[in-house]
Design a protein around this motif. Structure first.
Motif, PDB file in Angstrom:
ATOM      1  N   UNK A  59       0.634  -1.251   0.184  1.00  0.00           N
ATOM      2  CA  UNK A  59      -0.136   0.018   0.042  1.00  0.00           C
ATOM      3  C   UNK A  59       0.995   1.307  -0.044  1.00  0.00           C
ATOM      4  N   UNK A  60       2.111   1.108   0.649  1.00  0.00           N
ATOM      5  CA  UNK A  60       3.012   2.594   0.593  1.00  0.00           C
ATOM      6  C   UNK A  60       3.750   2.319  -0.979  1.00  0.00           C
ATOM      7  N   UNK A  61       3.694   1.623  -1.779  1.00  0.00           N
ATOM      8  CA  UNK A  61       4.015   1.863  -3.161  1.00  0.00           C
ATOM      9  C   UNK A  61       5.175   0.764  -3.197  1.00  0.00           C
ATOM     10  N   UNK A  62       5.720  -0.171  -2.233  1.00  0.00           N
ATOM     11  CA  UNK A  62       6.621  -0.913  -2.695  1.00  0.00           C
ATOM     12  C   UNK A  62       6.285  -1.994  -3.403  1.00  0.00           C
ATOM     13  N   UNK A  63       6.819  -2.961  -4.269  1.00  0.00           N
ATOM     14  CA  UNK A  63       6.989  -4.000  -4.889  1.00  0.00           C
ATOM     15  C   UNK A  63       7.315  -5.099  -3.931  1.00  0.00           C
ATOM     16  N   UNK A  64       6.540  -6.170  -3.533  1.00  0.00           N
ATOM     17  CA  UNK A  64       6.941  -6.970  -2.661  1.00  0.00           C
ATOM     18  C   UNK A  64       6.905  -8.661  -3.067  1.00  0.00           C
ATOM     19  N   UNK A  65       7.882  -9.231  -3.329  1.00  0.00           N
ATOM     20  CA  UNK A  65       8.395 -10.600  -3.880  1.00  0.00           C
ATOM     21  C   UNK A  65       8.512 -11.485  -2.762  1.00  0.00           C
ATOM     22  N   UNK A  66       7.578 -12.341  -2.888  1.00  0.00           N
ATOM     23  CA  UNK A  66       7.270 -13.384  -1.645  1.00  0.00           C
ATOM     24  C   UNK A  66       7.376 -14.902  -2.356  1.00  0.00           C
ATOM     25  N   UNK A  67       8.614 -15.339  -1.599  1.00  0.00           N
ATOM     26  CA  UNK A  67       8.738 -16.866  -2.208  1.00  0.00           C
ATOM     27  C   UNK A  67       8.193 -17.614  -1.028  1.00  0.00           C
ATOM     28  N   UNK A  68       7.389 -18.727  -1.374  1.00  0.00           N
ATOM     29  CA  UNK A  68       6.696 -19.314  -0.416  1.00  0.00           C
ATOM     30  C   UNK A  68       6.093 -20.706  -1.286  1.00  0.00           C
ATOM     31  N   UNK A  69       5.989 -21.775  -0.061  1.00  0.00           N
ATOM     32  CA  UNK A  69       5.386 -23.060  -0.555  1.00  0.00           C
ATOM     33  C   UNK A  69       3.798 -23.478   0.158  1.00  0.00           C
ATOM     34  N   UNK A  70       3.599 -22.132   0.865  1.00  0.00           N
ATOM     35  CA  UNK A  70       2.173 -22.212   1.541  1.00  0.00           C
ATOM     36  C   UNK A  70       1.230 -21.589   0.551  1.00  0.00           C
ATOM     37  N   UNK A  71       0.362 -22.450   0.253  1.00  0.00           N
ATOM     38  CA  UNK A  71      -0.845 -21.813  -0.703  1.00  0.00           C
ATOM     39  C   UNK A  71      -1.622 -20.891  -0.153  1.00  0.00           C
ATOM     40  N   UNK A  72      -2.026 -21.061   0.977  1.00  0.00           N
ATOM     41  CA  UNK A  72      -2.782 -20.038   2.024  1.00  0.00           C
ATOM     42  C   UNK A  72      -2.265 -18.509   1.974  1.00  0.00           C
TER      43      UNK A  72
END
Length: 348
Positions: free
Chosen positions: A190-203
């Motif tokens: 919401x503050x304008x950053x791009x967030x790249x999240x690596x995960x194996x959790x579907x939820x």
């Protein structure tokens, strides 16, 4: 992914590959991460996610291909790019006999752009944002795994960032901590950053991400918005009935190709409403669906295909006891399994 130009991408890779001996860990990956998105990077363990992240951040050298981060070529412009990137990769590492606050002060001091005069304020703000102010003076050796994860995210937030790269950010967190990290990721976006999240959790991905990509055996097998990924799968009819044979015959006459799923209960056909599940895939043109992920009823009346309510009426007219009926879109988990052939760790 459609309609996204290079100027609108925070991360762009072209033909990115990494070979370790005879093993191709990352194989010609073309990744496109839109600016301002919360991008989920999915894949089973060993699929090449962390290696790809290390290549993107200049922590490892690519065998071939190119990487652009925040519009700059990597690793050639690494010193210009990294100050604008906050990262938590492969788990945080800290000095165990120093407090959380002391660790962050040392890390902040290593940043040539960080002002010593405002260091304590930055550390306090970062700890407050991840909910660790109560443990600021506690030695890190006494931190739980989840607290260390939060401290790692706090380190990534010591300065304003245009891009946050978080590798398994909820690893080790309890349910409350997981919710707090999700809320934090949303606030960063919401503050304008791009967030790249690596995960194996579907939820985790489905609740916080706007876009996603799926890795399998070093290859990128799909990417796009979550809606696009779901819609790429085939919609289907799901019927719960104690009369599976009769239901299959009716659906076949209606032009569908039904298959029988696992029994919903060992008491199939009983008075408690249990029975067998019948699946019938729908034509690909119905994969558009509605906003909640289900095909819109109006879609089924086109091109002579029977509408859902008419399917139910036909089943009932044939004496089929219908205990449940749904027109449903294939889930993101279904797509993952179809693309990788592997299961997914799902957190409820």
């Amino acid at each position: 992914m459609t309609g996204v130009g290079p100027a609108e991408l925070s991360i762009e890779t072209t033909g990115l590959s990494k070979r370790f001996g005879h093993q191709m860990a990352v194989n010609s990956v073309d990744l496109a991460v839109p600016t301002g998105s919360v991008f989920g990077f999915l894949g089973p363990n060993g699929s090449g996610k962390t290696t790809t992240i290390r290549l993107m951040l200049g922590l490892a050298a690519a065998t071939s291909g190119s990487v652009r981060v925040l519009g700059e070529e990597m690793p050639r412009r690494l010193h210009d790019v990294l100050p604008r990137v906050g990262a938590l990769v492969e788990g945080p590492a800290f000095y165990p006999y120093l407090s959380g606050a002391a660790n962050l002060r040392r890390l902040d001091a290593a940043d040539p752009l960080g002002s010593a005069r405002t260091r304590r304020d930055r550390v306090h703000s970062a700890l407050e944002r991840v909910g660790l102010t109560h443990a600021a003076d506690k030695k890190v050796r006494a931190y739980s795994l989840g607290m260390k994860q939060r401290l790692g995210i706090a380190n990534a937030l010591l300065a304003p960032r245009d891009l946050l790269v978080l590798d398994e950010p909820t690893n080790g967190l309890d349910p409350q901590g997981t919710r707090e990290v999700r809320s934090l990721v949303r606030s960063l976006a919401a503050d304008g950053a791009t967030v790249f999240v690596s995960s194996h959790l579907l939820a985790e991905v489905e609740q916080i991400c706007t876009h996603a990509a799926i890795m399998s055996a070093g290859k990128l097998v799909a990417q796009g918005t979550l809606t696009e990924l779901r819609q790429a799968g085939q919609a289907r009819i799901r019927v719960l009935t104690p009369d599976p044979g009769a239901a299959a015959q009716v659906l076949t006459r209606l032009g569908l190709n039904p298959t029988r799923g696992a029994d919903a209960s060992s008491g199939a056909g009983g008075p408690d409403g249990t029975g067998a599940v019948i699946f019938a895939p729908l034509p690909a043109r119905f994969s558009g669906g509605s906003d909640d992920g289900r095909p819109a009823d109006s879609d089924f009346s086109a091109d002579g295909v029977v509408a859902p309510e008419e399917m139910v009426a036909a089943l009932v007219a044939a004496g089929v006891r219908v205990r449940g009926f749904a027109a449903e879109q294939v889930s993101l988990e279904d797509r993952f399994v179809a693309l990788t052939g592997e299961g997914f760790d799902v957190v409820q």
